[in-house]
Design an enzyme around this catalytic site. Sequence first.
Site, PDB file in Angstrom:
ATOM      1  CG  ASN A 146      -1.948  -1.114   1.153  1.00 34.50           C
ATOM      2  OD1 ASN A 146      -2.497  -1.389   0.092  1.00 34.50           O
ATOM      3  ND2 ASN A 146      -2.176  -1.785   2.256  1.00 34.50           N
ATOM      4  CB  CYS A 147      -0.187   4.713  -0.705  1.00 36.69           C
ATOM      5  SG  CYS A 147       0.462   6.366  -0.906  1.00 36.69           S
ATOM      6  N   PRO A 148       2.828   4.396   0.890  1.00 42.48           N
ATOM      7  CG  PRO A 148       4.704   5.554   1.750  1.00 42.48           C
ATOM      8  CD  PRO A 148       3.463   4.754   2.165  1.00 42.48           C
TER       9      PRO A 148
ATOM     10  CG  ASP B 243      -2.455   1.346  -2.875  1.00 37.32           C
ATOM     11  OD1 ASP B 243      -3.660   1.682  -2.864  1.00 37.32           O
ATOM     12  OD2 ASP B 243      -1.593   1.941  -2.212  1.00 37.32           O
TER      13      ASP B 243
ATOM     14  CB  SER C 102      -3.390   5.227  -3.751  1.00 35.40           C
ATOM     15  OG  SER C 102      -2.265   4.458  -3.416  1.00 35.40           O
TER      16      SER C 102
END
Length: 84
Positions: A19-21, A46, A48
């Site tokens: 997941n981000c980042p 993810d 994002s």
Amino acid sequence: MSQPDALTADAILDASGLNCPEPVMMLHNKVRDLVAGGVLKVIATDPSTRRDIPKFCMFLGHELLDQQEQAGTYLYWIRKKTEG
């Protein structure tokens, strides 16, 4: 956009499950090791990354050749900018 099947990747970054980042941090390191003009295929899960990876390319001058979504997996083909 070109046909993704015709794009040959010089390297692959599999950021599935991250997941981000983390995907963009890994992308930054992987692109650094790629030869100028080389193509990197990124695999991510993810959502994002749909926002982050195009911004990453635009900010650093790399070319986003194509992006796709397949059943919750996001695929990107990035050409590293040539030096100069």
